[in-house]
Design a protein around this motif. Structure first.
Motif, mmCIF file in Angstrom:
data_model
loop_
_atom_site.group_PDB
_atom_site.id
_atom_site.type_symbol
_atom_site.label_atom_id
_atom_site.label_comp_id
_atom_site.label_asym_id
_atom_site.label_seq_id
_atom_site.Cartn_x
_atom_site.Cartn_y
_atom_site.Cartn_z
ATOM 1 N N TYR A 45 0.829 -1.203 0.000
ATOM 2 C CA TYR A 45 0.000 0.000 0.000
ATOM 3 C C TYR A 45 0.870 1.262 0.000
ATOM 4 N N ALA A 82 -4.407 5.772 2.750
ATOM 5 C CA ALA A 82 -5.432 5.758 3.801
ATOM 6 C C ALA A 82 -5.831 4.328 4.154
ATOM 7 N N GLN A 83 -5.854 3.449 3.158
ATOM 8 C CA GLN A 83 -6.167 2.042 3.428
ATOM 9 C C GLN A 83 -5.128 1.427 4.359
ATOM 10 N N SER A 141 -1.433 8.664 -4.536
ATOM 11 C CA SER A 141 -2.851 8.513 -4.202
ATOM 12 C C SER A 141 -3.041 8.491 -2.690
ATOM 13 N N PHE A 142 -3.756 9.461 -2.190
ATOM 14 C CA PHE A 142 -4.055 9.539 -0.764
ATOM 15 C C PHE A 142 -4.912 8.357 -0.317
ATOM 16 N N TYR A 143 -5.805 7.900 -1.179
ATOM 17 C CA TYR A 143 -6.756 6.856 -0.802
ATOM 18 C C TYR A 143 -6.066 5.506 -0.587
ATOM 19 N N GLY A 168 0.970 3.693 -3.067
ATOM 20 C CA GLY A 168 0.446 5.033 -2.820
ATOM 21 C C GLY A 168 1.458 6.109 -3.145
#
Length: 218
Positions: free
Chosen positions: A1, A15-16, A10-12, A5
């Motif tokens: 991740y 965030a995961q 990608s922030f999302y 990321g």
């Protein structure tokens, strides 16, 4: 991740990772505890089935039935019980499926029931060490050992029962908790109750303690 990321900005995705981190840390701590347990030769939660079998066998003669697996003949409330477990106290799981198949073939139609004792995964809100009854073959893993038993059971028409002790995945690989140690005596009582319900005095049964027998002798 993290790498994905960072690569995609990608922030999302990051965030995961943040949301999963508590679960990842819980698992990491469990594996760290497992290393300590295996280093010191301490019983782990997965060995609860072997502990129940050891309580039934304690002080009685036993013999090696198949590789890394032993059997002892025990009398329980007037029933002749063949108790099977991995050969301890080393970190072994044995071959319970092969052992049961061999016993069923040797004893022919004498066996009236086979009882498996093993750990099972609990839900988050359930208590560690809760003992429940079930039906069928309780052997974890890829299913090879389970198939060996189920194959011969169709020919012999022997009913299978399970006594399951609840714990979570982390507890299974960590040093055995006192709640699980106490549950072993409860499991023995469940076995006695089940025998009284489904068998009669003089019957022959097989009881299998499934699990890693590290730190648990005979």
């Amino acid at each position: 991740y993290y790498l994905l990321g960072k690569k995609t900005s990608s922030f999302y995705i990051v965030a995961q990772l943040q949301m999963l981190m508590p679960l990842l840390m819980k698992t990491a701590r469990a594996y760290a505890d497992a290393l300590s347990a295996f280093k010191e030769g301490q019983p782990i939660g997965d060995g609860i089935g072997a502990l129940v079998a050891a309580k039934l066998i304690h002080g009685r003669p036993f013999k090696r039935l198949v590789k890394d697996t032993i059997v002892a003949e025990v009398e329980i409330d007037g029933r002749r019980a063949y108790v099977v477990k991995a050969e301890g106290p080393g970190a072994k799981v044995g071959k319970p499926g092969e052992a049961v198949r061999k016993l069923l073939e040797e004893l022919s139609d004498e066996v009236k029931a086979v009882i498996f004792v093993d750990a099972t995964v609990k839900l988050e809100g359930e208590e560690t060490g809760e003992v429940v009854d079930g039906i069928g073959v309780a052997i974890g893993g890829p299913g090879v050992e389970k198939f060996k038993v189920e194959e011969v059971s169709l020919k012999k028409e022997v009913p299978f029962y399970s006594i399951l002790i609840k714990e979570d995945v982390e507890e299974a690989i960590s040093p055995m908790k006192k709640e699980l140690v106490r549950s072993a005596d409860k499991a023995v009582e469940h076995i006695r109750s089940l025998l009284a319900e489904v068998t009669e005095e003089g019957d022959t049964v097989i009881i299998v303690g499934v699990g890693n027998t590290m730190g648990i002798g005979q």
